[in-house]
Scaffold this active site. Structure first.
Site, PDB file in Angstrom:
ATOM      1  N   HIS A  53       0.878  -1.169   0.000  1.00  0.00           N
ATOM      2  CA  HIS A  53       0.000   0.000   0.000  1.00  0.00           C
ATOM      3  C   HIS A  53       0.913   1.216   0.000  1.00  0.00           C
ATOM      4  CE1 HIS A  53      -2.433  -3.003   2.221  1.00  0.00           C
ATOM      5  NE2 HIS A  53      -3.456  -2.446   1.633  1.00  0.00           N
ATOM      6  N   ASP A  56       2.363   1.786   3.354  1.00  0.00           N
ATOM      7  CA  ASP A  56       3.268   0.779   3.925  1.00  0.00           C
ATOM      8  C   ASP A  56       4.711   1.245   3.736  1.00  0.00           C
ATOM      9  OD1 ASP A  56       1.043  -0.803   4.311  1.00  0.00           O
ATOM     10  OD2 ASP A  56       1.422  -2.091   2.574  1.00  0.00           O
ATOM     11  N   MET A  87       2.726  -5.821  -7.065  1.00  0.00           N
ATOM     12  CA  MET A  87       1.390  -5.225  -6.957  1.00  0.00           C
ATOM     13  C   MET A  87       1.439  -4.021  -6.034  1.00  0.00           C
ATOM     14  SD  MET A  87      -1.173  -5.253  -4.444  1.00  0.00           S
ATOM     15  CE  MET A  87      -1.904  -6.693  -3.674  1.00  0.00           C
ATOM     16  N   GLU A 180     -10.974  -6.601  -5.267  1.00  0.00           N
ATOM     17  CA  GLU A 180     -10.967  -7.646  -4.238  1.00  0.00           C
ATOM     18  C   GLU A 180     -12.241  -7.594  -3.393  1.00  0.00           C
ATOM     19  OE1 GLU A 180      -7.461  -7.659  -1.781  1.00  0.00           O
ATOM     20  OE2 GLU A 180      -8.347  -9.021  -0.317  1.00  0.00           O
ATOM     21  N   LYS A 182     -14.972  -8.652  -0.437  1.00  0.00           N
ATOM     22  CA  LYS A 182     -14.982  -9.166   0.930  1.00  0.00           C
ATOM     23  C   LYS A 182     -16.383  -8.924   1.483  1.00  0.00           C
ATOM     24  CE  LYS A 182     -12.414  -8.950   5.285  1.00  0.00           C
ATOM     25  NZ  LYS A 182     -11.372  -8.288   6.080  1.00  0.00           N
ATOM     26  N   GLU A 216      -9.780 -13.491  -2.506  1.00  0.00           N
ATOM     27  CA  GLU A 216      -9.004 -13.932  -1.332  1.00  0.00           C
ATOM     28  C   GLU A 216      -9.690 -15.127  -0.666  1.00  0.00           C
ATOM     29  OE1 GLU A 216      -7.268 -11.116   1.466  1.00  0.00           O
ATOM     30  OE2 GLU A 216      -7.965 -12.358   3.132  1.00  0.00           O
ATOM     31  N   HIS A 219     -11.894 -14.552   2.327  1.00  0.00           N
ATOM     32  CA  HIS A 219     -13.077 -13.710   2.208  1.00  0.00           C
ATOM     33  C   HIS A 219     -14.325 -14.494   1.815  1.00  0.00           C
ATOM     34  CE1 HIS A 219     -10.353  -9.905   1.738  1.00  0.00           C
ATOM     35  NE2 HIS A 219     -10.195 -10.543   2.885  1.00  0.00           N
ATOM     36  N   ASP A 244      -5.192 -13.709  -3.618  1.00  0.00           N
ATOM     37  CA  ASP A 244      -4.713 -13.612  -2.238  1.00  0.00           C
ATOM     38  C   ASP A 244      -4.931 -14.959  -1.553  1.00  0.00           C
ATOM     39  OD1 ASP A 244      -3.960 -11.016  -2.574  1.00  0.00           O
ATOM     40  OD2 ASP A 244      -5.454 -10.145  -1.214  1.00  0.00           O
ATOM     41  N   ASP A 254     -12.046 -12.140   9.986  1.00  0.00           N
ATOM     42  CA  ASP A 254     -11.017 -12.361   8.963  1.00  0.00           C
ATOM     43  C   ASP A 254      -9.698 -12.751   9.640  1.00  0.00           C
ATOM     44  OD1 ASP A 254      -9.662 -12.315   6.553  1.00  0.00           O
ATOM     45  OD2 ASP A 254      -9.372 -10.153   6.578  1.00  0.00           O
ATOM     46  N   ASP A 256      -6.885 -14.455   8.238  1.00  0.00           N
ATOM     47  CA  ASP A 256      -5.637 -14.372   7.460  1.00  0.00           C
ATOM     48  C   ASP A 256      -4.583 -15.367   7.947  1.00  0.00           C
ATOM     49  OD1 ASP A 256      -6.686 -12.360   5.841  1.00  0.00           O
ATOM     50  OD2 ASP A 256      -5.918 -10.751   7.092  1.00  0.00           O
ATOM     51  N   ASP A 286      -1.633 -13.270   1.291  1.00  0.00           N
ATOM     52  CA  ASP A 286      -2.153 -12.133   2.061  1.00  0.00           C
ATOM     53  C   ASP A 286      -2.563 -12.657   3.429  1.00  0.00           C
ATOM     54  OD1 ASP A 286      -3.020  -9.743   2.938  1.00  0.00           O
ATOM     55  OD2 ASP A 286      -4.850  -9.683   1.745  1.00  0.00           O
TER      56      ASP A 286
HETATM   57  C1  GLT Z   1      -6.012  -5.641   4.126  1.00  0.00           C
HETATM   58  C2  GLT Z   1      -7.068  -6.603   3.649  1.00  0.00           C
HETATM   59  C3  GLT Z   1      -6.632  -7.410   2.499  1.00  0.00           C
HETATM   60  C4  GLT Z   1      -6.349  -6.612   1.263  1.00  0.00           C
HETATM   61  C5  GLT Z   1      -5.231  -5.669   1.408  1.00  0.00           C
HETATM   62  C6  GLT Z   1      -5.152  -4.787   0.197  1.00  0.00           C
HETATM   63  S1  GLT Z   1      -5.217  -4.794   2.877  1.00  0.00           S
HETATM   64  O1  GLT Z   1      -5.032  -6.353   4.828  1.00  0.00           O
HETATM   65  O2  GLT Z   1      -7.464  -7.426   4.734  1.00  0.00           O
HETATM   66  O3  GLT Z   1      -7.517  -8.444   2.200  1.00  0.00           O
HETATM   67  O4  GLT Z   1      -5.955  -7.507   0.258  1.00  0.00           O
HETATM   68  O5  GLT Z   1      -5.634  -3.522   0.423  1.00  0.00           O
HETATM   69 MN    MN Z   2      -6.510  -9.574   0.576  1.00  0.00          MN
HETATM   70 MN    MN Z   3      -8.161 -11.107   4.608  1.00  0.00          MN
END
Ligand code: GLT
Ligand code: MN
Ligand code: MN
Length: 386
Positions: A53, A56, A87, A180, A182, A216, A219, A244, A254, A256, A286
């Site tokens: 980002h 970042d 990216m 993306e 979610k 992702e 998600h 992702d 979420d 991750d 991700d």
């Molecule tokens: C954030 C989010 C991710 C996205 C990122 C891109 S930022 O961490 O949870 O799923 O991919 O903005």
């Molecule tokens: Mn993501």
């Molecule tokens: Mn996520």
């Protein structure tokens, strides 16, 4: 065999391995890692590239000369360690200005600022050589519908993406835009919550060919949906631009998690789908290390994501080469050349012949397709006894 190499196209966001372990209930548990150190470590582990980002890398309060110094130093690290910036994306969720949306905000000033910030972030991504530009609409949603923002929000999102596609062309950046979806978090509901919704929306843009998806794993899984099916739909539409990878327990916040940490079988079928379909894009993890971990745990996490992917890739090749599995699959996919010919490429004669055809329905009803055996063999293959 399971050693990651740049040709595998594994990437990590600066925010993934750089995640300090903050959560809504607790302070960070790890110290911040510098972007150049992350580049060095990822290169050592065999990654292909890194993603970011805008903020970042460049703090939001940095002046022009500070920005240039940071960017120069980061570029140098990329070239010293042979890592690519793959990216780039915009942080349109952290600043309280975006608390009620960025591109979809009901406030014209916020929408304009979101465009301003994104164009500057695209300039940064282009300067560093990024090929993909991701749009994750974390704040593009609502907790309450009393503001009547949904229909307007979609129109505003379309307007913003049309504007940015033109900017992409005008500047000659040639980014592949990847949206993306979610379903929720941080908003109570996020607009365009799943892959299918996003695909429908892309078709309404001025330059749909410039825009694809960044689905992702976590998600779709949060919402209890089948991520492998979602990715298949994106591939079918020619829209899988970026992905992702991570993991997630169904129905939770979420998480991750490390790729393959939770839903191994889905991870296997996902890797098999990506590999068999010839997906040539980056494999972006991700995800982040558990909050319990120290820095050593962070690198174990990163190695684990890549190693699991490569193990599953090898399992997919075994699945494709296993004579018994392939025989079961061939038997499952029943051929009938005469009926296949009648069923595709409409003509009046074919329609009439199909309507007159007599089917042996009792036999069709009786037949078991053999999926229990096929699935058990898949499980045995994954458990390492095949
Ligand atoms: C954030 C989010 C991710 C996205 C990122 C891109 S930022 O961490 O949870 O799923 O991919 O903005
Ligand atoms: Mn993501
Ligand atoms: Mn996520």
């Amino acid at each position: 065999m399971y050693t990651p190499k740049p040709e595998h196209k594994f990437t990590f966001g600066l925010w993934t391995v750089g995640n300090p372990g903050r959560d809504p209930f607790g302070e960070p548990t790890r110290t911040k890692l510098s972007p150049t150190y992350i580049v060095q470590k990822l290169a050592e582990l065999g990654a292909y590239g890194v993603n970011l980002h805008d903020n970042d890398l460049v703090p939001s309060d940095a002046g022009a000369s500070e920005r240039d110094r940071i960017v120069k130093e980061f570029k140098q690290a990329l070239s010293d360690y042979g890592l690519k910036l793959v990216m780039a994306t915009t942080n349109l969720f952290g600043d309280p200005v975006f608390k009620d949306g960025a591109f979809t905000s009901a406030d014209a000033r916020v929408r304009a600022y979101a465009l301003h910030k994104t164009m500057h972030a695209m300039d940064l991504g282009a300067e560093l050589g990024a090929e993909f530009y991701v749009f994750w609409g974390g704040r593009e949603g609502a907790e309450v519908d009393a503001g009547m923002n949904t229909l307007d929000g979609l129109a505003r999102l379309r307007e913003a993406l049309n504007f940015l596609c033109e900017y992409n062309r005008d500047q000659g950046y040639n980014f592949k835009f990847a949206l993306e979806p979610k379903p929720n978090e941080p908003r109570g509901d996020i607009y365009l919550p799943v892959v299918g919704a996003m695909l429908g929306f892309i078709a309404t843009l001025d330059h749909p060919e410039m825009v694809g998806l960044n689905p992702e794993f976590a998600h779709e899984t949060m919402a209890g949906l089948n991520f492998v099916h979602a990715v298949a739909q994106a591939i079918d539409a020619g829209k899988l631009f970026h992905i992702d990878l991570n993991d997630q327990k169904i129905g939770r916040f979420d998480q991750d998690l490390r790729f393959g940490a939770e839903n191994l079988k889905s991870a296997f079928f996902l890797v098999k789908l990506l590999e068999d379909s010839g997906y040539a894009g980056p494999r972006h993890f991700d995800a982040h290390a558990l909050r319990t971990e120290d820095e050593a745990g962070v690198w174990e996490f990163a190695k684990g994501c890549m190693r699991t992917y490569l193990i599953l890739k090898e399992k997919a090749a075994r699945f494709n080469a296993d004579p018994e599995i392939q025989a079961l699959l061939a038997a499952y996919k029943v051929r009938d050349i005469a009926l296949e010919t009648l069923s595709k490429g409409y003509t009046r004669d074919k329609a009439a012949a199909l309507k007159a055809h007599l089917f042996d329905l009792p036999a069709l009803r009786r037949r078991g397709p053999g999926l229990e055996r096929l699935d058990q063999l898949t499980v045995e293959l994954l458990l390492g006894v095949r």
